[in-house]
Design a protein around this motif. Structure first.
Motif, short mmCIF file in Angstrom:
data_model
loop_
_atom_site.label_atom_id
_atom_site.label_comp_id
_atom_site.label_asym_id
_atom_site.label_seq_id
_atom_site.Cartn_x
_atom_site.Cartn_y
_atom_site.Cartn_z
N ALA A 1 0.78 -1.23 0.00
CA ALA A 1 0.00 0.00 0.00
C ALA A 1 0.81 1.28 0.00
N ALA A 2 2.11 1.21 0.18
CA ALA A 2 2.82 2.46 0.44
C ALA A 2 4.23 2.43 -0.12
N SER A 3 4.77 3.65 -0.27
CA SER A 3 6.20 3.86 -0.49
C SER A 3 6.71 4.61 0.73
N LEU A 4 7.84 4.21 1.24
CA LEU A 4 8.33 4.73 2.51
C LEU A 4 9.81 5.09 2.40
N ARG A 5 10.18 6.22 3.00
CA ARG A 5 11.58 6.62 3.06
C ARG A 5 12.01 6.70 4.52
N GLN A 6 13.07 5.97 4.86
CA GLN A 6 13.69 6.02 6.18
C GLN A 6 15.13 6.51 5.98
N GLN A 7 15.50 7.55 6.68
CA GLN A 7 16.86 8.06 6.57
C GLN A 7 17.32 8.60 7.91
N GLY A 8 18.63 8.57 8.12
CA GLY A 8 19.10 9.04 9.41
C GLY A 8 20.58 8.89 9.60
N VAL A 9 20.98 8.96 10.86
CA VAL A 9 22.38 8.89 11.27
C VAL A 9 22.50 7.91 12.42
N GLU A 10 23.53 7.07 12.38
CA GLU A 10 23.83 6.14 13.46
C GLU A 10 25.28 6.33 13.88
N THR A 11 25.51 6.56 15.16
CA THR A 11 26.86 6.79 15.66
C THR A 11 27.16 5.86 16.81
N GLU A 12 28.44 5.61 16.99
CA GLU A 12 28.90 4.76 18.08
C GLU A 12 30.27 5.23 18.53
N ALA A 13 30.48 5.29 19.84
CA ALA A 13 31.78 5.65 20.40
C ALA A 13 32.13 4.65 21.49
N ARG A 14 33.40 4.26 21.52
CA ARG A 14 33.90 3.35 22.56
C ARG A 14 35.20 3.93 23.11
N TRP A 15 35.32 3.94 24.42
CA TRP A 15 36.51 4.55 25.05
C TRP A 15 36.94 3.73 26.24
N ARG A 16 38.18 3.31 26.22
CA ARG A 16 38.80 2.68 27.38
C ARG A 16 39.51 3.78 28.15
N VAL A 17 38.92 4.22 29.25
CA VAL A 17 39.47 5.34 30.01
C VAL A 17 40.74 4.92 30.73
N ASP A 18 40.71 3.81 31.44
CA ASP A 18 41.91 3.19 32.00
C ASP A 18 41.61 1.71 32.19
N HIS A 19 42.51 1.00 32.90
CA HIS A 19 42.33 -0.44 32.99
C HIS A 19 41.12 -0.82 33.83
N ARG A 20 40.52 0.15 34.53
CA ARG A 20 39.34 -0.13 35.35
C ARG A 20 38.04 0.37 34.72
N LEU A 21 38.13 1.38 33.93
CA LEU A 21 36.92 2.07 33.47
C LEU A 21 36.81 2.04 31.95
N SER A 22 35.66 1.62 31.47
CA SER A 22 35.34 1.71 30.04
C SER A 22 33.92 2.22 29.92
N THR A 23 33.64 2.83 28.80
CA THR A 23 32.31 3.39 28.60
C THR A 23 32.00 3.43 27.11
N SER A 24 30.74 3.42 26.79
CA SER A 24 30.32 3.38 25.38
C SER A 24 29.01 4.12 25.22
N ALA A 25 28.79 4.61 24.02
CA ALA A 25 27.52 5.27 23.72
C ALA A 25 27.16 5.05 22.27
N ARG A 26 25.86 4.97 22.02
CA ARG A 26 25.35 4.85 20.67
C ARG A 26 24.15 5.79 20.54
#
Length: 782
Positions: free
Chosen positions: A601-626
């Motif tokens: 029944a339809a024509s559809l357009r999906q568009q956007g941006v996807e990002t990801e970051a990964r950081w090892r702060v030190d040997h105890r702490l790591s963090t990530s975001a998307r």
């Protein structure tokens, strides 16, 4: 498969924590040996080769098995916490599992093929509901976004979820765990790995859980959402020679319970008039002394319901996988994967109208028996044509026998209360006809798919690659739809018996240009086409639909521009993708007040941006975001369903599609350290957020908009110096956020008098999202 090794980093200033708004990877180390200055290395097989994820020109999220455990990801539906843009929802039937990527997915209890391909150990799982069980002893999960048809099975127009279980190893091991949490939830798992000889090893997994569910039915005086499940998986690895290896897997899963959804009326969609009409339609003696009861209309999130409850769920499946790999002397590799899966789902649910009376019970049955074969031929890397060409070639076949069955049993209150007041002209027929098996309908379908595929990587220069991939697919389906109405008061179906057939073939392809200007920077641009087979509509209908039940295939075009980068000597990775997907002949399954119907029944357009970051702060702490941003627009949709109170159709061209929040994201922070006595401890937090979205399906009802919300998960673990024993406490949706995972129209809203002809509105129900859960687990490894 995902292989993950953790490298620790040297300590750095604690002030760096404040900068960790979006970093690190979800994969958690299995063995911590020495400090290092790089983030975790994640190796994936998205392109049928083992590659560092930073070298893969695809929008991909990879989650290792240890990360799944640390984040308490126990079901496919939970993956959204670490993979924004992925959403898994269910309808009133547990078989209706909808998997969506980039805002597009398909209902699972229909004849529609899924838009997102689900693969278990390399084998295509035809029906998403067949993977309802726990994610136990998992090597890793890869979520690939965008069309992946040139290398993956079938029906992957919007992406792939690839789940890989752990294979046997030649090290003896034994581990187990027990857990307990909210709603009398208890679980266990036991895993044993045993080398049987120098070339033979076996692995056995047994896991189970049970719960009372998060809500209580005050009328039935019992919990709602009760469930128990058991999983047994046995695998065998045989290294026949240095060149020939085989892995076989056998799994059996069984789920039982009431199968009932936690669904409540949304008070803001009710008016004094609609409440009065609802009560009048359920009043057996008219002007007499009785005052009919209503379902709970006070609070959709109080975890208390009030309706007649009859539920019985039995879901059983058996799966077999054979994976044979042969490495030739010239370093070419052949791989043959064969899979078989037999799935049966039976569910009785009543009152299906969700009233305090025994009006109607739906008895449904779904079966799927499928078998697939895939032969891959993979060249050595950088050896053909003087190191300028890599190849992946393959053949694929798939067959499925699929059936659906839906029967309505009318309760003793149906004629005397509902029909007498809502449709009095049908009262005599209702009383004269049978109550049991008032009507039934079903679909019988046989499907076969054959494909030949290939992908080549041409190394034009040391820094520039060109990937060319193509797949030719031939699809054929035959089947029949049948309907029987034994009681004239059955409002769902009329007599029908129609033979159906569908046949099609399609060429899909992918082009990728990859530029690596620096060893830590990759830039890619890609164009790909996707194809999803057509099929048969299985919904009940009051009038015969005949060949209108056949709908055409859905196709799409996808453009992407992406980067994969590494910084700070490997301590930080930043990845991003811009995309646009145009979908033609979009297969829309929409509700017309009594039934769902599928149309191109339809024509559809999906568009956007996807990002990801990964950081090892030190040997105890790591963090990530998307973070994922999505812009959605119907390019054409002239016959979309109108608001329920208006009826008819509307033109939604230029409007946003449902299930398409503008923003989704997740943020993970993980800290681990040792106590002075040698005990280790770790703390992990996962924050998931999603923006406003319409979760009401088709029609863009403004009352079905779920406002944005955020969910916080937390886990604290303590392990002994030998790292054999661990105890953990955890919370999910820790701040007990109220939200609707889906919103749908109250069944028979028209006959109940719930529609408003002035505003177009009607009474809506909320499938309540999982409330706060807290639990504890004790585990051991030997």
């Amino acid at each position: 498969m995902i292989l993950i090794t953790r490298r620790r980093m040297f300590a750095c200033s604690a002030s760096a924590i404040a900068l960790a708004w979006g970093v690190g990877g979800p994969a958690v180390a299995q063995d911590i040996q020495q400090p290092s200055t790089t983030v975790d290395e994640i190796v994936v097989t998205a392109q049928k080769r083992t590659q560092n994820i930073q070298d893969v020109p695809i929008s991909i999220i990879a989650i290792g098995g240890d990360a799944l455990d640390a984040a308490k990801i126990e079901r496919v539906a939970d993956l959204k916490v670490l993979a924004p843009g992925l959403e898994v929802t269910r309808g009133t039937q547990i078989a209706n599992q909808r998997i969506q990527i980039r805002g597009v997915g398909s209902a699972g209890n229909s004849g529609i093929e899924p838009s997102v391909g689900l693969f278990l150990d390399g084998v295509y799982v035809a029906r998403p509901a067949a993977l309802l069980g726990n994610l136990v002893d998992i090597e890793g999960v890869e979520v690939l976004r965008g069309p992946q048809g040139t290398l993956f099975g079938r029906n992957t127009t919007m992406g792939v979820i690839s789940v890989n279980t752990r294979a046997p190893t030649f090290e003896p091991a034994l581990e187990g765990a027990v857990s307990y949490g909210s709603w009398e939830t208890a679980g266990f798992r036991a895993i044993g790995n045993l080398p049987l000889s120098d070339t033979l090893a076996g692995r056995l997994v047994v896991a189970g859980s049970r719960t009372d569910g998060p809500a209580y039915n005050d009328l039935a005086e019992e919990p709602i959402g009760q469930r128990s499940d058991i999983l047994v998986r046995a695998s065998l690895r045989w290294d026949i020679s240095d060149q020939l290896r085989w892995t076989g897997r056998l799994d059996h899963q069984h789920i039982a319970g009431d199968g009932a959804p936690h669904s409540e009326l949304i008070p803001r969609t009710l008016t004094p008039t609609s409440i009065a009409n609802f009560r009048a339609r359920l009043d057996r003696d008219g002007a007499g002394p009785e005052v009919a009861e209503l379902p709970d209309v006070s609070d959709a999130f109080d975890e208390h319901l009030y309706h007649f409850q009859k539920g019985d769920l039995k879901d059983t499946q058996v799966g077999v996988t054979s994976d044979l790999t042969w490495d030739f002397a010239n370093r070419w590799r052949a791989r043959y994967i064969a899979g078989y899966r037999d799935w049966t789902n039976e569910q009785a649910e009543g009152d299906v109208l969700l009233t305090p009376y025994d009006l109607a019970t739906r008895n449904a049955r779904f079966t799927s028996e499928s078998i697939s074969h895939e032969l891959q031929l993979i060249s050595p890397e950088r050896e053909l044509m003087g190191g300028r060409l890599d190849l992946v070639l393959g053949l694929y076949s798939f067959e499925e026998d699929y059936t659906t069955y839906d029967r309505t049993d009318l309760g003793f209150d149906y004629c005397d209360r509902f029909i007498r007041n809502a449709l009095p002209a049908r009262l005599a027929g209702c009383l004269a006809g049978p109550l049991l098996d008032a009507g039934h309908n079903g679909l019988v379908q046989e499907a076969s798919s054959l494909a030949v595929f290939g992908e080549s990587v041409v190394h034009l220069t040391d820094t520039l690659d060109l990937t060319l991939g193509a797949r030719y697919t031939s699809e054929e389906k035959t089947g029949s739809i049948y309907q029987v109405r034994n009681n004239t008061a059955d409002l769902l179906r009329g007599p029908e018996n129609t033979a159906l057939s569908y046949e099609d073939d399609q060429l899909t392809y992918r082009l990728i240009t990859t530029w690596t200007p620096h060893s830590d920077i990759l830039v890619y641009a890609s164009y790909a086409t996707g194809y999803k087979a057509g099929g048969f509509e299985n919904a009940a209908s009051t009038t015969p639909l005949g060949q209108e039940r056949v709908f055409d295939p859905e196709t799409n075009e996808n453009w992407e521009l992406g980067t994969r980068t590494s910084w700070l000597d490997g301590a930080l990775t930043l990845n991003g993708t811009l995309y646009r997907t145009d979908i033609e002949d979009f297969q829309v399954r929409s509700w017309d007040g009594l039934r769902f119907l599928t149309r191109n029944a339809a024509s559809l357009r999906q568009q956007g941006v996807e990002t990801e970051a990964r950081w090892r702060v030190d040997h105890r702490l790591s963090t990530s975001a998307r973070l994922a941003y999505l812009d959605s627009e119907y390019l054409s949709y002239p016959d979309a369903p109108n608001l329920p109170g208006f009826g008819g159709t509307q033109d939604l061209a230029g409007e946003r599609a449902p299930w398409t929040p503008k923003w989704q994201g997740s943020w993970t922070v993980e800290f681990e350290d040792e106590l002075p006595n040698g005990w280790g401890w770790s703390l992990r937090s996962d924050l998931y957020f999603v923006g406003d979205q319409n979760v009401g399906g088709d029609g863009n009802n403004p009352d079905a908009i779920q406002r944005g919300y955020a969910l916080m998960n937390l886990r604290l673990a303590l392990s002994d110096p030998s790292a054999r024993w661990q105890v953990s406490v955890y919370g999910q949706n820790l701040f007990d956020k109220d939200y609707c995972s889906s919103i749908f129209v109250q069944a028979y809203d028209g006959p109940f008098g719930l529609r408003n002809a002035a505003t177009g509105s009607t009474a809506l129900r909320c499938t309540v999202g999982t409330p706060r859960f807290v639990g504890a687990e004790l585990s051991a490894k030997f």
